[in-house]
Each structure stands twice: as C-alpha cells, then as structure tokens.
Design a protein around this motif. Sequence first.
Motif, short mmCIF file in Angstrom:
data_model
loop_
_atom_site.label_atom_id
_atom_site.label_comp_id
_atom_site.label_asym_id
_atom_site.label_seq_id
_atom_site.Cartn_x
_atom_site.Cartn_y
_atom_site.Cartn_z
N ASP A 54 0.84 -1.20 0.00
CA ASP A 54 0.00 0.00 0.00
C ASP A 54 0.87 1.25 0.00
O ASP A 54 1.81 1.37 0.79
CB ASP A 54 -0.90 0.01 1.24
CG ASP A 54 -1.78 1.24 1.29
OD1 ASP A 54 -2.87 1.21 0.70
OD2 ASP A 54 -1.38 2.25 1.93
N THR A 55 0.55 2.20 -0.88
CA THR A 55 1.24 3.48 -0.91
C THR A 55 0.24 4.57 -1.28
O THR A 55 -0.97 4.33 -1.31
CB THR A 55 2.43 3.43 -1.89
OG1 THR A 55 3.19 4.63 -1.78
CG2 THR A 55 1.97 3.23 -3.33
N ALA A 56 0.74 5.77 -1.56
CA ALA A 56 -0.10 6.88 -2.03
C ALA A 56 0.78 7.88 -2.74
O ALA A 56 1.99 7.97 -2.47
CB ALA A 56 -0.83 7.56 -0.86
N ASN A 57 0.18 8.64 -3.63
CA ASN A 57 0.96 9.62 -4.39
C ASN A 57 1.61 10.67 -3.50
O ASN A 57 2.65 11.22 -3.85
CB ASN A 57 0.09 10.28 -5.46
CG ASN A 57 -1.08 11.05 -4.88
OD1 ASN A 57 -1.55 10.77 -3.78
ND2 ASN A 57 -1.58 12.02 -5.64
N PHE A 90 -5.28 14.35 -2.20
CA PHE A 90 -4.60 15.49 -1.60
C PHE A 90 -3.76 16.27 -2.62
O PHE A 90 -3.36 15.74 -3.65
CB PHE A 90 -3.69 15.01 -0.46
CG PHE A 90 -4.45 14.57 0.77
CD1 PHE A 90 -5.11 15.48 1.56
CD2 PHE A 90 -4.49 13.23 1.11
CE1 PHE A 90 -5.81 15.08 2.68
CE2 PHE A 90 -5.19 12.81 2.23
CZ PHE A 90 -5.85 13.73 3.02
N PRO A 91 -3.48 17.55 -2.30
CA PRO A 91 -2.58 18.32 -3.17
C PRO A 91 -1.23 17.61 -3.30
O PRO A 91 -0.71 17.08 -2.32
CB PRO A 91 -2.43 19.66 -2.43
CG PRO A 91 -3.66 19.78 -1.59
CD PRO A 91 -4.00 18.37 -1.18
N PHE A 92 -0.69 17.62 -4.50
CA PHE A 92 0.58 16.95 -4.78
C PHE A 92 1.64 18.02 -4.97
O PHE A 92 1.49 18.90 -5.82
CB PHE A 92 0.43 16.09 -6.03
CG PHE A 92 1.65 15.29 -6.38
CD1 PHE A 92 1.90 14.08 -5.74
CD2 PHE A 92 2.55 15.74 -7.34
CE1 PHE A 92 3.03 13.34 -6.06
CE2 PHE A 92 3.67 15.00 -7.67
CZ PHE A 92 3.92 13.79 -7.02
N ASP A 93 2.73 17.92 -4.18
CA ASP A 93 3.71 19.01 -4.19
C ASP A 93 4.79 18.86 -5.26
O ASP A 93 5.74 19.62 -5.30
CB ASP A 93 4.36 19.18 -2.81
CG ASP A 93 5.24 17.99 -2.40
OD1 ASP A 93 5.57 17.16 -3.26
OD2 ASP A 93 5.60 17.91 -1.21
N ASN A 101 -6.51 23.15 -9.53
CA ASN A 101 -6.97 21.82 -9.92
C ASN A 101 -6.02 20.70 -9.48
O ASN A 101 -6.11 19.58 -9.96
CB ASN A 101 -7.15 21.75 -11.45
CG ASN A 101 -8.27 22.65 -11.93
OD1 ASN A 101 -9.41 22.52 -11.48
ND2 ASN A 101 -7.95 23.56 -12.83
N ASP A 102 -5.12 21.04 -8.55
CA ASP A 102 -4.12 20.07 -8.11
C ASP A 102 -4.51 19.35 -6.83
O ASP A 102 -3.67 18.94 -6.04
CB ASP A 102 -2.77 20.77 -7.91
CG ASP A 102 -2.12 21.16 -9.23
OD1 ASP A 102 -2.50 20.57 -10.25
OD2 ASP A 102 -1.24 22.03 -9.22
#
Length: 343
Positions: A54-57, A90-93, A101-102
């Motif tokens: 399991d992970t996430a962006n 969630f917002p991706f940095d 739109n992020d």
Amino acid sequence: MEYTRLGNTGTRVSQLCFGTWRFGREAGDIVETDRQEAHELLDAAWERGINFIDTANVYGTPNGTSEAYIGEWLEEYDREDFVLASKVYFPFDGRGEPGPNDHGLGRKHIRAQIEGTLERLGTDYLDLYYIHRWDDESDIVETMRTLNDLVREGKVHYLGASTMAAWQLTKALWTSDVEGLERFDVTQPLFHAGYRDDVKDYLDVCADQDIAVCPYSPLAGGFLTGKYERADPDDPKAFEGPEGARGDIYDSFQDYYLSERGWHVLAEIEAIAEDLDATPAQVALRWLIEQPDLTCVPIVGARTVDQLDENVGAVDLSLSDDQFNRIVSARYADDGERWGHRQ
C-alpha cells in the motif's frame, strides 16, 4: 503466510498488507525510512509472503518518494507477483505550489495523478486505486465515472475508498449502481481494537456489501504494541514512551490514540498476549484478521525487519471466542457505558 480473497474481488492477498507511509518521509531532521531501508523492508516483506503493498501519491518528502522507492525495487521482481495499491485526493507538491486543480476528485486531477503514480511505480496498472478522502467540491458522479474509465482502460483493476462517513460510502455505492459504474470493492478506514465502535456504521456497510476492509493504524500508531506506559491515572493522555517513537515525534499522537478506552483495551490485549506467549501487537492484529462479518486485512508499517517479523507473527496466532470477546468487552465500563475515545 495465509492468503485471503479481497472482499468480493477475484484477487487473493496476504493476510497482512505492507504500508509504506514512512518511506522517504521527513519528520523534522529525521528521514523515517530512507531508500536503502525501504528496499530492505520490501525484500523482507516479500520473503515472508506479503504480496500486498500500500502506498499513495503524497507519501514521502517530496510527494511521490514512496512510490518511486517501490518502483525502483520492483525492477528486480516480477510485477505480476504483487498487488499494488495507491491513492488520490490530496494536493501533490511535485509541481511546486499547488494550483486550483491540483487536489480533490475532479476528472482533471485524477487523470493527472494516475499517470504520475504509474510512472513512479514503473507499471502499466494498479491493482487497487483508492480515493484518499471524500471530496465535497466534486460531483460523485464525475468522480465515479472517471474512476470507471480507468478500470475500462486497464489502468486500474479495482476501486477503493479511504476515510469517509458511512453515508458518503453508501452514496458512492448507490451512484455506481444507478449509473452502471464500477463500485468500491475495498475500504481503508482508521480501525483498531480500541476504536471500533466509532466506525461501526461504516463497517456495517462494508459487511453488508461484501467490501474488504484494510484498516490503517491497526496498532493505534504503536500504542497497542504495549511500548507506552500510563503516567497519570487521572489523565489518559499522560504517557511515557521510547524516544524516537511516534508518540515522541507527533503532537497528534495523544489526541488520536490515547484514551480511557485505549488503556483498558491495551490491558486486556496484554493479558491475552501473555496467555498465548505472543506480543500485544500480534494479538491486536489477529483480532482484526478474525473479524467475523467481513474480510479484514490490516496495513502494517515497520521501521525495522524485527518489527515486521513481529507483525507477521500474527498470522500464526488464533484467538478463542472468549479471548476475542474479552477485547470487545474491554471497551465498556462495568455499568455498560462505553469508555470514551476522544476526551
């Protein structure tokens, strides 16, 4: 390792899922799990039979680091041996300051993020794609249609939903059914032995709809391992614990995991662990695996191989009905009132 069918899907996964939230994560001056440590842990998880990752962006500093570590590691393995899950919301940095739109679950953001996730993981598809949270600003029909298209295109096999209210999960399932779209087959709520009643309605929906539950923080941020001691009988949030542990690093630890209910449940778990010659962590994880009404696959994180070995030991345990129910009963005082969780 034992394997179980993931809810009503046709995919079988290990009874434990390996979580990678700490991969590349900076907490102050500390990198919780660096690249080499991450690869050693992934090696160890695979050698012990764990095929579910399991992970996430947004995991890691910067965002995407966790997925990148996994993708690099997978180059030495057969992708088809693994069940990979990631998330979006969630917002991706990764692009600097997030634009309008992020974030969220609109079509534009989902489409952009799935491409980045697949690239970092070095794969053509995800086995499981979660929405990381509910999005009040996006039409659930648009969200489910976009996710449905990802399944139809072969970029995603199954859909999942992380933390949300029971009514939101129900609304999403109803939308999928009415619109003829793919529906959520897996959920990922905060769920552990000291917290169950606060997500009872949510779990009831999952049981009724044969949706698998993969709880995060199944050990209550490490609290249910028994490594913390109560420092004040009148204050459930006063504790003593090891330096460098989550309770020492994160201010939110006390609010999320320390409560009268938690201390009572921990005491019962520790007593059962002594009877079984096991550890509290193993008993707490086994209690989740043995949920009677639904498929429950806890997501375990580990900072060392020894911690991972301890968690994997839960697979070899078995709780009697009495032991299982003792943990349930520990959530209640003698007068039948449930101990509070957040105070």
